[in-house]
Design a protein around this motif. Structure first.
Motif, PDB file in Angstrom:
ATOM      1  N   MET A   1      54.341  67.736  84.166  1.00 23.24           N
ATOM      2  CA  MET A   1      54.618  66.754  83.140  1.00 23.24           C
ATOM      3  C   MET A   1      54.021  65.423  83.591  1.00 23.24           C
ATOM      4  O   MET A   1      54.063  65.063  84.762  1.00 23.24           O
ATOM      5  CB  MET A   1      56.140  66.641  82.952  1.00 23.24           C
ATOM      6  CG  MET A   1      56.575  65.405  82.227  1.00 23.24           C
ATOM      7  SD  MET A   1      58.313  65.267  81.744  1.00 23.24           S
ATOM      8  CE  MET A   1      59.186  65.318  83.246  1.00 23.24           C
ATOM      9  N   LYS A   2      53.500  64.714  82.652  1.00 23.57           N
ATOM     10  CA  LYS A   2      52.997  63.377  82.921  1.00 23.57           C
ATOM     11  C   LYS A   2      54.177  62.419  83.002  1.00 23.57           C
ATOM     12  O   LYS A   2      55.154  62.549  82.265  1.00 23.57           O
ATOM     13  CB  LYS A   2      52.068  62.920  81.806  1.00 23.57           C
ATOM     14  CG  LYS A   2      50.754  63.642  81.746  1.00 23.57           C
ATOM     15  CD  LYS A   2      49.967  63.136  80.569  1.00 23.57           C
ATOM     16  CE  LYS A   2      48.602  62.717  81.032  1.00 23.57           C
ATOM     17  NZ  LYS A   2      47.809  62.175  79.949  1.00 23.57           N
ATOM     18  N   ALA A   3      54.078  61.480  83.910  1.00 26.54           N
ATOM     19  CA  ALA A   3      55.149  60.495  84.051  1.00 26.54           C
ATOM     20  C   ALA A   3      55.332  59.698  82.761  1.00 26.54           C
ATOM     21  O   ALA A   3      56.445  59.284  82.446  1.00 26.54           O
ATOM     22  CB  ALA A   3      54.860  59.567  85.215  1.00 26.54           C
ATOM     23  N   SER A   4      54.257  59.519  82.012  1.00 26.23           N
ATOM     24  CA  SER A   4      54.366  58.781  80.760  1.00 26.23           C
ATOM     25  C   SER A   4      55.166  59.548  79.709  1.00 26.23           C
ATOM     26  O   SER A   4      55.660  58.961  78.757  1.00 26.23           O
ATOM     27  CB  SER A   4      52.977  58.434  80.218  1.00 26.23           C
ATOM     28  OG  SER A   4      52.214  59.604  80.030  1.00 26.23           O
ATOM     29  N   ASP A   5      55.296  60.882  79.891  1.00 22.93           N
ATOM     30  CA  ASP A   5      56.072  61.699  78.962  1.00 22.93           C
ATOM     31  C   ASP A   5      57.521  61.880  79.413  1.00 22.93           C
ATOM     32  O   ASP A   5      58.293  62.548  78.733  1.00 22.93           O
ATOM     33  CB  ASP A   5      55.435  63.084  78.818  1.00 22.93           C
ATOM     34  CG  ASP A   5      54.048  63.010  78.220  1.00 22.93           C
ATOM     35  OD1 ASP A   5      53.759  62.050  77.475  1.00 22.93           O
ATOM     36  OD2 ASP A   5      53.230  63.918  78.502  1.00 22.93           O
ATOM     37  N   ALA A   6      57.885  61.318  80.543  1.00 26.99           N
ATOM     38  CA  ALA A   6      59.245  61.453  81.070  1.00 26.99           C
ATOM     39  C   ALA A   6      60.234  60.749  80.144  1.00 26.99           C
ATOM     40  O   ALA A   6      59.884  59.764  79.485  1.00 26.99           O
ATOM     41  CB  ALA A   6      59.331  60.871  82.470  1.00 26.99           C
ATOM     42  N   GLY A  10      68.168  56.233  76.942  1.00 27.73           N
ATOM     43  CA  GLY A  10      68.489  56.385  75.528  1.00 27.73           C
ATOM     44  C   GLY A  10      68.065  57.725  74.962  1.00 27.73           C
ATOM     45  O   GLY A  10      68.593  58.148  73.935  1.00 27.73           O
ATOM     46  N   ASP A  11      67.114  58.405  75.608  1.00 28.83           N
ATOM     47  CA  ASP A  11      66.721  59.739  75.164  1.00 28.83           C
ATOM     48  C   ASP A  11      67.840  60.729  75.459  1.00 28.83           C
ATOM     49  O   ASP A  11      68.641  60.527  76.380  1.00 28.83           O
ATOM     50  CB  ASP A  11      65.444  60.208  75.881  1.00 28.83           C
ATOM     51  CG  ASP A  11      64.201  59.475  75.409  1.00 28.83           C
ATOM     52  OD1 ASP A  11      64.278  58.768  74.381  1.00 28.83           O
ATOM     53  OD2 ASP A  11      63.158  59.608  76.076  1.00 28.83           O
ATOM     54  N   TYR A  17      67.141  64.079  83.483  1.00 34.12           N
ATOM     55  CA  TYR A  17      65.948  63.599  84.200  1.00 34.12           C
ATOM     56  C   TYR A  17      66.358  62.703  85.356  1.00 34.12           C
ATOM     57  O   TYR A  17      65.875  62.850  86.478  1.00 34.12           O
ATOM     58  CB  TYR A  17      65.030  62.842  83.230  1.00 34.12           C
ATOM     59  CG  TYR A  17      63.875  62.140  83.911  1.00 34.12           C
ATOM     60  CD1 TYR A  17      62.832  62.878  84.463  1.00 34.12           C
ATOM     61  CD2 TYR A  17      63.835  60.752  84.017  1.00 34.12           C
ATOM     62  CE1 TYR A  17      61.771  62.236  85.094  1.00 34.12           C
ATOM     63  CE2 TYR A  17      62.791  60.116  84.636  1.00 34.12           C
ATOM     64  CZ  TYR A  17      61.755  60.857  85.180  1.00 34.12           C
ATOM     65  OH  TYR A  17      60.711  60.230  85.817  1.00 34.12           O
ATOM     66  N   ARG A  18      67.266  61.772  85.107  1.00 34.99           N
ATOM     67  CA  ARG A  18      67.749  60.865  86.143  1.00 34.99           C
ATOM     68  C   ARG A  18      68.409  61.644  87.274  1.00 34.99           C
ATOM     69  O   ARG A  18      68.197  61.352  88.447  1.00 34.99           O
ATOM     70  CB  ARG A  18      68.729  59.859  85.543  1.00 34.99           C
ATOM     71  CG  ARG A  18      69.140  58.775  86.496  1.00 34.99           C
ATOM     72  CD  ARG A  18      70.054  57.773  85.775  1.00 34.99           C
ATOM     73  NE  ARG A  18      71.140  57.415  86.638  1.00 34.99           N
ATOM     74  CZ  ARG A  18      72.353  57.979  86.673  1.00 34.99           C
ATOM     75  NH1 ARG A  18      72.641  58.946  85.849  1.00 34.99           N
ATOM     76  NH2 ARG A  18      73.264  57.573  87.503  1.00 34.99           N
ATOM     77  N   ALA A  19      69.174  62.666  86.929  1.00 33.03           N
ATOM     78  CA  ALA A  19      69.811  63.503  87.952  1.00 33.03           C
ATOM     79  C   ALA A  19      68.761  64.253  88.770  1.00 33.03           C
ATOM     80  O   ALA A  19      68.904  64.400  89.988  1.00 33.03           O
ATOM     81  CB  ALA A  19      70.776  64.487  87.298  1.00 33.03           C
TER      82      ALA A  19
END
Length: 96
Positions: A1-6, A10-11, A17-19
């Motif tokens: 995955m691209k970091a820009s798509d992370a 609010g998502d 993802y944070r975990a």
């Protein structure tokens, strides 16, 4: 995955993802402590990106991930300390 798509704050999948970033950061912190090494925030960010298979193709992507790593680093250090105390310094070795 691209970091820009992370995911971003609010998502709907932001918390997972944070975990994942926190878990990867904890693994890196434990690994570095066991080896007696230290990494600055940039080094930790690069290691976390590699462990999560994040493609960082723009400086802005790195800066966003670096800010997240910087904010989660105290949590990762506390997790490593707690694990060390609870397990007498033993960590689980995950073979990928």
């Amino acid at each position: 995955m691209k970091a820009s798509d992370a995911p971003v704050f609010g998502d709907s999948d932001w918390n997972s993802y944070r975990a994942g970033v926190a878990n990867a950061l904890t693994d890196v912190e434990a690994d570095m402590q066991q080896r007696g090494y230290g990494l600055n925030t940039e080094g930790l960010t690069a290691e976390v990106a590699a462990r999560l298979a994040l493609l960082i193709d723009m400086p802005e992507d790195f800066q966003v991930l670096e800010a997240l790593v910087k904010s989660l680093r105290p949590i990762a250090r506390e997790a490593v300390r707690t694990t060390r105390e609870d397990h007498g310094g033993q960590f689980v070795l995950l073979l990928i």
